[in-house]
Design a protein around this motif. Structure first.
Motif, PDB file in Angstrom:
ATOM      1  N   PRO A  59       0.806  -1.231   0.000  1.00  0.00           N
ATOM      2  CA  PRO A  59       0.000   0.000   0.000  1.00  0.00           C
ATOM      3  C   PRO A  59       0.839   1.280   0.000  1.00  0.00           C
ATOM      4  O   PRO A  59       0.430   2.287  -0.585  1.00  0.00           O
ATOM      5  CB  PRO A  59      -0.833  -0.107   1.285  1.00  0.00           C
ATOM      6  N   GLU A  60       1.992   1.251   0.613  1.00  0.00           N
ATOM      7  CA  GLU A  60       2.855   2.429   0.645  1.00  0.00           C
ATOM      8  C   GLU A  60       3.341   2.801  -0.756  1.00  0.00           C
ATOM      9  O   GLU A  60       3.457   3.985  -1.086  1.00  0.00           O
ATOM     10  CB  GLU A  60       4.040   2.213   1.589  1.00  0.00           C
ATOM     11  N   GLN A  63       0.564   4.642  -2.359  1.00  0.00           N
ATOM     12  CA  GLN A  63       0.478   6.004  -1.829  1.00  0.00           C
ATOM     13  C   GLN A  63       1.570   6.886  -2.440  1.00  0.00           C
ATOM     14  O   GLN A  63       1.323   8.060  -2.739  1.00  0.00           O
ATOM     15  CB  GLN A  63       0.555   5.995  -0.296  1.00  0.00           C
ATOM     16  N   LEU A  66       0.515   8.046  -5.862  1.00  0.00           N
ATOM     17  CA  LEU A  66      -0.447   9.153  -5.839  1.00  0.00           C
ATOM     18  C   LEU A  66       0.213  10.517  -5.641  1.00  0.00           C
ATOM     19  O   LEU A  66      -0.438  11.543  -5.844  1.00  0.00           O
ATOM     20  CB  LEU A  66      -1.479   8.922  -4.733  1.00  0.00           C
ATOM     21  N   ARG A  67       1.491  10.540  -5.300  1.00  0.00           N
ATOM     22  CA  ARG A  67       2.220  11.797  -5.102  1.00  0.00           C
ATOM     23  C   ARG A  67       3.246  12.092  -6.206  1.00  0.00           C
ATOM     24  O   ARG A  67       3.956  13.088  -6.131  1.00  0.00           O
ATOM     25  CB  ARG A  67       2.924  11.778  -3.737  1.00  0.00           C
ATOM     26  N   THR A  89      -9.499  -1.685  -3.941  1.00  0.00           N
ATOM     27  CA  THR A  89      -8.166  -2.180  -3.604  1.00  0.00           C
ATOM     28  C   THR A  89      -8.286  -3.506  -2.879  1.00  0.00           C
ATOM     29  O   THR A  89      -9.309  -3.804  -2.266  1.00  0.00           O
ATOM     30  CB  THR A  89      -7.402  -1.178  -2.718  1.00  0.00           C
TER      31      THR A  89
END
Length: 102
Positions: A59-60, A63, A66-67, A89
């Motif tokens: 999951p990291e 994330q 997304l940045r 997800t």
């Protein structure tokens, strides 16, 4: 286990061609620049419907995706073309295909 992301988009048909180019660029950039992105498949279903299937290490890593600059560009440009969007997800359990796509 890997982290799976499935995204469904309904795109205004007037913007399908622009969305297609933008989402394919985002997919290519994600695979080539993100260490934790393992799969980024884009499917066009017709009538402005697109499905994305993405696999990340965890999951990291998603994330982090997304940045990234390429995702932020995609998100900013495509937002007004999107009529509907859903994101699911979960955990990827097994690879069941030997198909190699280029």
């Amino acid at each position: 286990m890997m982290y799976a992301v499935i995204v469904r988009f309904a795109i205004d048909v007037m913007h399908v061609e622009k969305f297609r180019g933008l989402v394919l660029f985002n997919a290519e950039q994600s695979l080539s620049k993100e260490e934790g992105c393992r799969v980024f498949d884009v499917c066009e279903m017709g009538d402005g419907e697109f499905w994305l299937y993405e696999l990340y290490d965890d999951p990291e890593a998603f994330q982090l995706h997304l940045r990234t600059p390429h995702f932020l560009q995609f998100d900013a440009q495509a937002t007004t073309w999107i009529l509907e969007k859903s994101v699911r997800t979960g955990q990827h359990l097994a690879k069941t295909s030997s198909l190699q796509l280029s």
